[in-house]
Design an enzyme around this catalytic site. Sequence first.
Site, PDB file in Angstrom:
ATOM      1  N   LYS A  96       0.832  -1.207   0.000  1.00 62.27           N
ATOM      2  CA  LYS A  96       0.000   0.000   0.000  1.00 62.27           C
ATOM      3  C   LYS A  96       0.866   1.257   0.000  1.00 62.27           C
ATOM      4  CE  LYS A  96      -1.683   1.536   4.130  1.00 62.27           C
ATOM      5  NZ  LYS A  96      -1.345   2.927   4.446  1.00 62.27           N
ATOM      6  N   ASN A  97       1.877   1.285   0.889  1.00 59.05           N
ATOM      7  CA  ASN A  97       2.645   2.521   1.066  1.00 59.05           C
ATOM      8  C   ASN A  97       3.640   2.790  -0.061  1.00 59.05           C
ATOM      9  OD1 ASN A  97       1.166   3.012   3.306  1.00 59.05           O
ATOM     10  ND2 ASN A  97       2.794   2.573   4.790  1.00 59.05           N
ATOM     11  N   ARG A 101      -4.302  10.652   4.541  1.00 61.59           N
ATOM     12  CA  ARG A 101      -3.253  11.667   4.635  1.00 61.59           C
ATOM     13  C   ARG A 101      -2.294  11.670   3.449  1.00 61.59           C
ATOM     14  NH1 ARG A 101      -1.607  14.219   8.879  1.00 61.59           N
ATOM     15  NH2 ARG A 101       0.481  13.969   8.028  1.00 61.59           N
ATOM     16  N   CYS A 103      -4.821  12.787  12.941  1.00 59.41           N
ATOM     17  CA  CYS A 103      -5.360  11.462  12.656  1.00 59.41           C
ATOM     18  C   CYS A 103      -5.188  10.629  13.903  1.00 59.41           C
ATOM     19  CB  CYS A 103      -4.680  10.829  11.453  1.00 59.41           C
ATOM     20  SG  CYS A 103      -3.075  10.149  11.808  1.00 59.41           S
ATOM     21  N   ARG A 140       0.754  14.494  13.437  1.00 58.51           N
ATOM     22  CA  ARG A 140       1.283  14.298  12.080  1.00 58.51           C
ATOM     23  C   ARG A 140       1.264  15.562  11.210  1.00 58.51           C
ATOM     24  NH1 ARG A 140      -0.797   8.740   9.621  1.00 58.51           N
ATOM     25  NH2 ARG A 140       1.126   8.861   8.455  1.00 58.51           N
ATOM     26  N   PRO A 141       2.140  16.522  11.523  1.00 61.34           N
ATOM     27  CA  PRO A 141       2.179  17.765  10.751  1.00 61.34           C
ATOM     28  C   PRO A 141       2.742  17.557   9.338  1.00 61.34           C
ATOM     29  CG  PRO A 141       3.959  17.719  12.365  1.00 61.34           C
ATOM     30  CD  PRO A 141       3.127  16.498  12.612  1.00 61.34           C
ATOM     31  N   VAL A 142       2.606  18.599   8.486  1.00 58.97           N
ATOM     32  CA  VAL A 142       3.172  18.546   7.123  1.00 58.97           C
ATOM     33  C   VAL A 142       4.188  19.675   6.918  1.00 58.97           C
ATOM     34  CG1 VAL A 142       1.303  17.304   5.974  1.00 58.97           C
ATOM     35  CG2 VAL A 142       1.135  19.783   6.236  1.00 58.97           C
ATOM     36  N   ASP A 143       4.692  20.253   8.035  1.00 59.57           N
ATOM     37  CA  ASP A 143       5.616  21.392   7.919  1.00 59.57           C
ATOM     38  C   ASP A 143       6.868  21.059   7.100  1.00 59.57           C
ATOM     39  OD1 ASP A 143       6.097  19.639  10.126  1.00 59.57           O
ATOM     40  OD2 ASP A 143       7.568  21.033  10.947  1.00 59.57           O
ATOM     41  N   LEU A 144       7.372  19.843   7.224  1.00 63.95           N
ATOM     42  CA  LEU A 144       8.623  19.498   6.520  1.00 63.95           C
ATOM     43  C   LEU A 144       8.371  19.295   5.020  1.00 63.95           C
ATOM     44  CD1 LEU A 144      10.164  17.100   9.208  1.00 63.95           C
ATOM     45  CD2 LEU A 144      10.659  19.523   8.799  1.00 63.95           C
ATOM     46  N   ASP A 202       5.101   0.662  11.959  1.00 65.33           N
ATOM     47  CA  ASP A 202       3.891   0.008  11.444  1.00 65.33           C
ATOM     48  C   ASP A 202       3.781  -1.458  11.862  1.00 65.33           C
ATOM     49  OD1 ASP A 202       3.104   2.342  10.278  1.00 65.33           O
ATOM     50  OD2 ASP A 202       3.760   1.818   8.251  1.00 65.33           O
ATOM     51  N   ILE A 207       8.524   7.104  16.673  1.00 67.92           N
ATOM     52  CA  ILE A 207       8.134   7.798  15.436  1.00 67.92           C
ATOM     53  C   ILE A 207       6.877   8.647  15.651  1.00 67.92           C
ATOM     54  CG2 ILE A 207       7.596   7.539  12.969  1.00 67.92           C
ATOM     55  CD1 ILE A 207      10.375   6.451  13.635  1.00 67.92           C
ATOM     56  N   ARG A 227      -8.522  -0.947   4.688  1.00 62.68           N
ATOM     57  CA  ARG A 227      -7.666   0.103   4.112  1.00 62.68           C
ATOM     58  C   ARG A 227      -6.294  -0.453   3.745  1.00 62.68           C
ATOM     59  NH1 ARG A 227      -7.064   5.479   7.374  1.00 62.68           N
ATOM     60  NH2 ARG A 227      -5.837   5.819   5.506  1.00 62.68           N
TER      61      ARG A 227
HETATM   62  N1  EPU Z   1       6.722  14.751  10.617  1.00 63.75           N
HETATM   63  C1  EPU Z   1       6.813  16.077  10.949  1.00 63.75           C
HETATM   64  N2  EPU Z   1       6.598  17.001   9.968  1.00 63.75           N
HETATM   65  C2  EPU Z   1       6.325  16.649   8.684  1.00 63.75           C
HETATM   66  C3  EPU Z   1       6.245  15.281   8.350  1.00 63.75           C
HETATM   67  C4  EPU Z   1       6.455  14.339   9.345  1.00 63.75           C
HETATM   68  O1  EPU Z   1       7.053  16.439  12.089  1.00 63.75           O
HETATM   69  O2  EPU Z   1       6.136  17.541   7.856  1.00 63.75           O
HETATM   70  C5  EPU Z   1       6.931  13.740  11.667  1.00 63.75           C
HETATM   71  C6  EPU Z   1       5.710  12.866  11.898  1.00 63.75           C
HETATM   72  O3  EPU Z   1       4.765  13.488  12.737  1.00 63.75           O
HETATM   73  C7  EPU Z   1       6.330  11.639  12.505  1.00 63.75           C
HETATM   74  C8  EPU Z   1       7.663  11.537  11.769  1.00 63.75           C
HETATM   75  O4  EPU Z   1       7.930  12.843  11.246  1.00 63.75           O
HETATM   76  O5  EPU Z   1       6.573  11.853  13.857  1.00 63.75           O
HETATM   77  C9  EPU Z   1       7.702  10.536  10.627  1.00 63.75           C
HETATM   78  O6  EPU Z   1       6.605  10.745   9.763  1.00 63.75           O
HETATM   79  P1  EPU Z   1       6.659  10.371   8.223  1.00 63.75           P
HETATM   80  O7  EPU Z   1       6.564  11.626   7.428  1.00 63.75           O
HETATM   81  O8  EPU Z   1       7.820   9.478   7.984  1.00 63.75           O
HETATM   82  O9  EPU Z   1       5.312   9.532   8.050  1.00 63.75           O
HETATM   83  P2  EPU Z   1       4.318   9.563   6.809  1.00 63.75           P
HETATM   84  O10 EPU Z   1       5.065   9.749   5.551  1.00 63.75           O
HETATM   85  O11 EPU Z   1       3.181  10.456   7.112  1.00 63.75           O
HETATM   86  C10 EPU Z   1       4.488   7.009   6.284  1.00 63.75           C
HETATM   87  C11 EPU Z   1       3.556   5.846   6.207  1.00 63.75           C
HETATM   88  C12 EPU Z   1       3.088   5.478   7.600  1.00 63.75           C
HETATM   89  C13 EPU Z   1       4.313   5.114   8.442  1.00 63.75           C
HETATM   90  C14 EPU Z   1       5.305   6.284   8.438  1.00 63.75           C
HETATM   91  C15 EPU Z   1       6.598   5.986   9.172  1.00 63.75           C
HETATM   92  C16 EPU Z   1       2.480   5.998   4.043  1.00 63.75           C
HETATM   93  C17 EPU Z   1       1.245   6.258   3.261  1.00 63.75           C
HETATM   94  N3  EPU Z   1       2.408   6.194   5.363  1.00 63.75           N
HETATM   95  O12 EPU Z   1       3.758   8.077   6.859  1.00 63.75           O
HETATM   96  O13 EPU Z   1       2.256   4.332   7.467  1.00 63.75           O
HETATM   97  O14 EPU Z   1       3.922   4.825   9.753  1.00 63.75           O
HETATM   98  O15 EPU Z   1       5.625   6.647   7.078  1.00 63.75           O
HETATM   99  O16 EPU Z   1       7.217   4.885   8.603  1.00 63.75           O
HETATM  100  O17 EPU Z   1       3.497   5.656   3.487  1.00 63.75           O
HETATM  101  C18 EPU Z   1       0.408   2.948   7.916  1.00 63.75           C
HETATM  102  O18 EPU Z   1       0.594   2.412   6.811  1.00 63.75           O
HETATM  103  O19 EPU Z   1      -0.371   2.462   8.786  1.00 63.75           O
HETATM  104  C19 EPU Z   1       1.120   4.179   8.246  1.00 63.75           C
HETATM  105  C20 EPU Z   1       0.727   4.999   9.198  1.00 63.75           C
END
Ligand code: EPU
Length: 429
Positions: free
Chosen positions: A22-23, A102, A126, A131-135, A316, A338, A408
């Site tokens: 999926k991911n 997301r 969620c 889970r911010p998107v600032d980065l 995960d 994480i 999902r």
């Molecule tokens: N983070 C920030 N700012 C950002 C982005 C991330 O602070 O702008 C933080 C997050 O809050 C978290 C950490 O950085 O604490 C890592 O987050 P990451 O961005 O790696 O997670 P993601 O890309 O949102 C993906 C997977 C998740 C998986 C994580 C970690 C997909 C669709 N989702 O999420 O999968 O847990 O990487 O490996 O690829 C799942 O499949 O159940 C799932 C949640």
Amino acid sequence: MDRIRIRGGAPLHGLIPISGAKNAALPLMIASLLTEDTLELGNVPRLADISSLLRIMSNFGVDHSIAGRRPGQSTETGQTIRLTARNVIDTTAPYELVSTMRASFWVIAPLVARFGHAKVSMPGGCAIGTRPVDLLIMALAKLGAAIEIEAGYVVATAPKGLRGAEIDFPKVTVGGTHVALMAATLAQGTTVIRNAAREPEVVDLAECLIKMGAKIQGAGSSEIVVEGVTSLHGASHDVMPDRIETGTYAMAVAMTGGDLVLDNTRADYLQAALDVLGQAGAEVTSTHGGIRIRRNGNGLMPVDVTTDPFPGFPTDLQAQFMALMTRANGTSRIRETIFENRFMHVQELARLGAQIRLDGDSAYVDGVPGLKGAPVMATDLRASVSLVIAGLVADGETTINRVYHLDRGFEALEAKLARCGALIERVRG
Ligand code: EPU
């Protein structure tokens, strides 16, 4: 709403075919927005999240077709989806759609890179934390996009296109790396992504982008270099196997005892988790096309784990491993580094008789001799499947509500487990 009913106690024996990830499938589908040609993706799992993303992409004007089934294919062999983003009529992703998943926020990268404009709803919180998107926004701003936040939307514009840049992520982010990678493929000049995520899904995306004409080096390491090109073209790519589905079934057989072959997958995608299973008392070996996991007779040993970015133990699989440790001969400590709030399964595992104490980022699990079936529910996908694992050994009947979470991310979960001897069924309702 459908429920899953399990009668615990049956060991697992047989073979489970592992689905496409999926991911990986989600960012690969999003990458189709980078070209006007057709991107053909094979081994796409049949999952609710895939259908949701197809709906979002259709809204932009992306055409898609799903190839019909071929002789010898079952519903569990992945499907082939062709996506063509030739006539994109809209570059807005509304809240109603983004809030359901997301990862759909990531469309912002190809849209601004190719069309110079994207307006995408902020995803919001969620079940597993803020889970911010600032980065992700920081990466696009570095690449020269002007960013504005308007009424809950991120508006990214780059009328003259993006420019190569140095992007240093202060923490490892999978989504941030996907976004930076996709956007940089069409930026003018060179982009260096530092502290990049090394997850296999990042490598899968990079390999597909390279087939589409992108110039990328270093995917899979923490420094990725992208030489921008003016356009990308169509390609054909098979989605990598799902390492989290693989690890989940590996933990299921470690829990029930028995002998399972997980087919069409790769041990190196989840070596940290397999090592931990070995320490816990399962026997893990490689097969021609996958992994064999056995546990016969011996009890489970407690093992301490800390979740980490790849190649560490994946967040995960944390809930599934906690379910396993509820039956260990002793106490294990499970640290989640994480996501700050990914322990919702603890209360539900407790309903089955598990003994777990939470302290900050750690859960201390005191193994118990037996679990007892009960009605349970969970608020995210991995938490839900941890309850399935616990239910497989709990005395009596466990009913898992809110099955849509499982749908999902786990293709044909109950069929795959039932064929290997689990007493599990879906109750339509
Ligand atoms: N983070 C920030 N700012 C950002 C982005 C991330 O602070 O702008 C933080 C997050 O809050 C978290 C950490 O950085 O604490 C890592 O987050 P990451 O961005 O790696 O997670 P993601 O890309 O949102 C993906 C997977 C998740 C998986 C994580 C970690 C997909 C669709 N989702 O999420 O999968 O847990 O990487 O490996 O690829 C799942 O499949 O159940 C799932 C949640």
